[in-house]
Design a protein around this motif. Structure first.
Motif, mmCIF file in Angstrom:
data_model
loop_
_atom_site.group_PDB
_atom_site.id
_atom_site.type_symbol
_atom_site.label_atom_id
_atom_site.label_comp_id
_atom_site.label_asym_id
_atom_site.label_seq_id
_atom_site.Cartn_x
_atom_site.Cartn_y
_atom_site.Cartn_z
ATOM 1 N N CYS A 209 24.620 -31.152 30.589
ATOM 2 C CA CYS A 209 25.866 -31.506 31.284
ATOM 3 C C CYS A 209 26.714 -30.289 31.647
ATOM 4 N N THR A 210 26.103 -29.126 31.771
ATOM 5 C CA THR A 210 26.850 -27.941 32.168
ATOM 6 C C THR A 210 26.253 -27.318 33.419
ATOM 7 N N CYS A 211 27.101 -26.597 34.111
ATOM 8 C CA CYS A 211 26.703 -25.758 35.232
ATOM 9 C C CYS A 211 27.201 -24.360 34.907
ATOM 10 N N LYS A 212 26.334 -23.368 34.977
ATOM 11 C CA LYS A 212 26.702 -22.019 34.574
ATOM 12 C C LYS A 212 26.521 -21.056 35.746
ATOM 13 N N VAL A 213 27.488 -20.138 35.886
ATOM 14 C CA VAL A 213 27.464 -19.135 36.941
ATOM 15 C C VAL A 213 27.232 -17.778 36.292
ATOM 16 N N TRP A 214 26.228 -17.053 36.785
ATOM 17 C CA TRP A 214 25.813 -15.785 36.196
ATOM 18 C C TRP A 214 25.935 -14.653 37.211
ATOM 19 N N SER A 215 26.190 -13.462 36.715
ATOM 20 C CA SER A 215 26.125 -12.264 37.539
ATOM 21 C C SER A 215 24.725 -11.693 37.447
ATOM 22 N N LEU A 216 24.037 -11.580 38.600
ATOM 23 C CA LEU A 216 22.692 -11.015 38.581
ATOM 24 C C LEU A 216 22.707 -9.512 38.359
ATOM 25 N N SER A 217 23.748 -8.858 38.857
ATOM 26 C CA SER A 217 23.811 -7.400 38.710
ATOM 27 C C SER A 217 24.146 -6.991 37.279
ATOM 28 N N LYS A 218 25.023 -7.742 36.628
ATOM 29 C CA LYS A 218 25.444 -7.412 35.273
ATOM 30 C C LYS A 218 24.667 -8.172 34.199
ATOM 31 N N GLY A 219 23.995 -9.228 34.607
ATOM 32 C CA GLY A 219 23.200 -9.986 33.658
ATOM 33 C C GLY A 219 24.024 -10.717 32.617
ATOM 34 N N LYS A 220 25.171 -11.248 33.018
ATOM 35 C CA LYS A 220 26.019 -11.935 32.044
ATOM 36 C C LYS A 220 26.597 -13.216 32.630
ATOM 37 N N LEU A 221 27.034 -14.094 31.723
ATOM 38 C CA LEU A 221 27.628 -15.363 32.108
ATOM 39 C C LEU A 221 29.051 -15.145 32.603
ATOM 40 N N LEU A 222 29.365 -15.696 33.780
ATOM 41 C CA LEU A 222 30.702 -15.570 34.354
ATOM 42 C C LEU A 222 31.543 -16.825 34.146
ATOM 43 N N ARG A 223 30.904 -17.965 34.225
ATOM 44 C CA ARG A 223 31.665 -19.207 34.113
ATOM 45 C C ARG A 223 30.772 -20.329 33.613
ATOM 46 N N ASN A 224 31.339 -21.183 32.768
ATOM 47 C CA ASN A 224 30.664 -22.369 32.255
ATOM 48 C C ASN A 224 31.477 -23.593 32.629
ATOM 49 N N ILE A 225 30.869 -24.524 33.377
ATOM 50 C CA ILE A 225 31.567 -25.723 33.837
ATOM 51 C C ILE A 225 30.921 -26.929 33.177
ATOM 52 N N ILE A 226 31.727 -27.738 32.514
ATOM 53 C CA ILE A 226 31.231 -28.899 31.777
ATOM 54 C C ILE A 226 31.494 -30.167 32.581
ATOM 55 N N PHE A 227 30.488 -31.034 32.677
ATOM 56 C CA PHE A 227 30.590 -32.282 33.421
ATOM 57 C C PHE A 227 30.355 -33.471 32.497
ATOM 58 N N PRO A 228 30.804 -34.655 32.895
ATOM 59 C CA PRO A 228 30.597 -35.844 32.056
ATOM 60 C C PRO A 228 29.192 -36.410 32.151
ATOM 61 N N ALA A 229 28.348 -35.843 33.018
ATOM 62 C CA ALA A 229 26.976 -36.316 33.173
ATOM 63 C C ALA A 229 26.073 -35.123 33.452
ATOM 64 N N ALA A 230 24.795 -35.329 33.250
ATOM 65 C CA ALA A 230 23.829 -34.260 33.525
ATOM 66 C C ALA A 230 23.785 -33.951 35.016
ATOM 67 N N ILE A 231 23.661 -32.681 35.362
ATOM 68 C CA ILE A 231 23.596 -32.238 36.745
ATOM 69 C C ILE A 231 22.131 -32.180 37.163
ATOM 70 N N ASN A 232 21.807 -32.832 38.270
ATOM 71 C CA ASN A 232 20.425 -32.866 38.730
ATOM 72 C C ASN A 232 20.154 -31.986 39.938
ATOM 73 N N ALA A 233 21.184 -31.654 40.729
ATOM 74 C CA ALA A 233 20.971 -30.856 41.944
ATOM 75 C C ALA A 233 22.213 -30.033 42.236
ATOM 76 N N LEU A 234 21.995 -28.852 42.816
ATOM 77 C CA LEU A 234 23.073 -27.927 43.136
ATOM 78 C C LEU A 234 23.005 -27.522 44.600
ATOM 79 N N ALA A 235 24.186 -27.180 45.174
ATOM 80 C CA ALA A 235 24.222 -26.619 46.525
ATOM 81 C C ALA A 235 25.430 -25.702 46.629
ATOM 82 N N LEU A 236 25.256 -24.600 47.337
ATOM 83 C CA LEU A 236 26.358 -23.688 47.631
ATOM 84 C C LEU A 236 26.682 -23.783 49.107
ATOM 85 N N ASN A 237 27.979 -23.774 49.443
ATOM 86 C CA ASN A 237 28.329 -23.823 50.858
ATOM 87 C C ASN A 237 28.253 -22.430 51.465
#
Length: 247
Positions: free
Chosen positions: A199-227
Motif C-alpha cells: 500500500c505504498t508508493c516510493k520515489v527514489w533518486s537514481l543518481s543518489k540511490g536513496k529514498l526521497l518520498r514514501n506515500i501511503i495509500f489505503p489500498a494496494a497500488i497496481n499501476a503507476l503513470a507519470l504525466n
C-alpha cells in the motif's frame, strides 16, 4: 495512428488494441495467458507476451504477434516460466524475468540469449528499461527493486570481481511484492517511482540511490503513470480505482 494495447482481465479475452482518437477496437489478439507486466511492444515491429500456461499445460513460452494479425506468428520456449517481460525503446532487446528470480536478456534480431543472471530471490514481477536504454530496473515478489547497468552486465571481469552484487542500486524499503515501476531518466535528476502490495508508493533518486518520498495509500497500488511534468511530485498520478492527485 496512435494505438493503445491492453492485456484484458480474462485470459480468454486475450489482448485488445484500440485507436486512441476514435476509441474503436482495431484488433483482438486471442489465446493469451499473460501475467501482469508480461506484455510488451517490441519497438514498432510486433507484440510479445509471456505465457504462464498453454493448451498442453506446459509453461515458459513467449508468443509474438505482428500488429495486423490476430494469430501468434512465432512462439519461443525459454528455460522457465517468464513472469515479467520488457523491450527497449528501439526494439533491439527483450528482457524477461523468471519465477526463479533469474533475468534473461535476448537479442531480437537473432533470438540469441545474450545474458542470464540471478536478479532476485523470488519471482520477478516488473521490468523496465530507462529512456536511454543504459539501465534496467527490476522489481520482485520479495519487495526488492534493483537497478542494473547494461554496460556493467556485459563486463564479465567486473562482474566476477563484484560477485553477485553487481547492481547499481538495491532498494529494499517495500515489505511485499512490487507491482509497478515508472522511471524519469532526467540525468542528475533522474527519478524512479515504485508501487507495492504494501500500500505504498516510493520515489527514489537514481543518481543518489536513496529514498526521497514514501506515500501511503489505503489500498494496494497496481499501476503507476507519470504525466508530462514527470519530475514534479505534485503532478504524480497514481491509478487505483480512479485517478488520485498526490499533493
Amino acid at each position: 495512428m496512435e494505438i493503445s494495447v491492453t492485456g484484458l482481465s480474462s485470459i480468454d479475452n486475450g489482448i485488445g488494441s484500440w485507436d486512441l482518437k476514435t476509441g474503436t477496437e482495431q484488433l483482438r489478439f486471442k489465446q493469451c495467458a499473460s501475467p501482469a507486466h508480461g506484455l510488451t511492444a517490441v519497438g514498432d515491429k510486433f507484440l510479445a507476451a509471456s505465457q504462464l500456461r498453454n493448451a498442453s499445460g506446459s509453461s515458459g513460452s513467449i508468443f509474438f504477434w505482428s500488429w495486423n494479425k490476430p494469430q501468434a506468428e512465432v512462439k519461443s520456449f525459454p528455460l522457465e516460466s517468464i513472469t515479467a517481460l520488457a523491450a527497449n525503446m528501439e526494439g533491439t532487446y527483450i528482457v524477461g524475468g523468471g519465477a526463479s528470480g533469474d533475468i534473461f536478456l535476448w537479442e531480437v534480431s537473432s533470438g540469441k540469449l545474450l545474458k542470464k543472471w540471478h536478479g532476485h530471490d523470488q519471482s520477478v514481477t516488473c521490468l523496465l528499461f530507462s529512456g536511454d536504454d543504459s539501465l534496467l530496473v527490476s522489481g520482485s515478489k520479495d519487495g526488492y527493486v534493483r537497478v542494473w547497468s547494461l554496460i556493467r552486465l556485459f563486463d564479465d571481469i567486473q562482474r566476477q570481481q563484484q560477485g553477485s552484487t553487481f547492481y547499481e542500486h538495491d532498494f529494499n524499503e517495500h515489505t511485499t511484492s512490487v507491482t509497478d515501476i515508472v522511471i524519469d531518466y532526467g540525468g542528475c535528476n533522474a527519478l524512479l517511482v515504485t508501487a507495492s502490495e504494501d500500500c505504498t508508493c516510493k520515489v527514489w533518486s537514481l543518481s543518489k540511490g536513496k529514498l526521497l518520498r514514501n506515500i501511503i495509500f489505503p489500498a494496494a497500488i497496481n499501476a503507476l503513470a507519470l504525466n508530462s511534468y514527470k519530475h514534479h511530485f505534485s503532478m504524480l498520478v497514481i491509478k487505483i480505482a480512479k485517478f488520485i492527485s498526490v499533493p
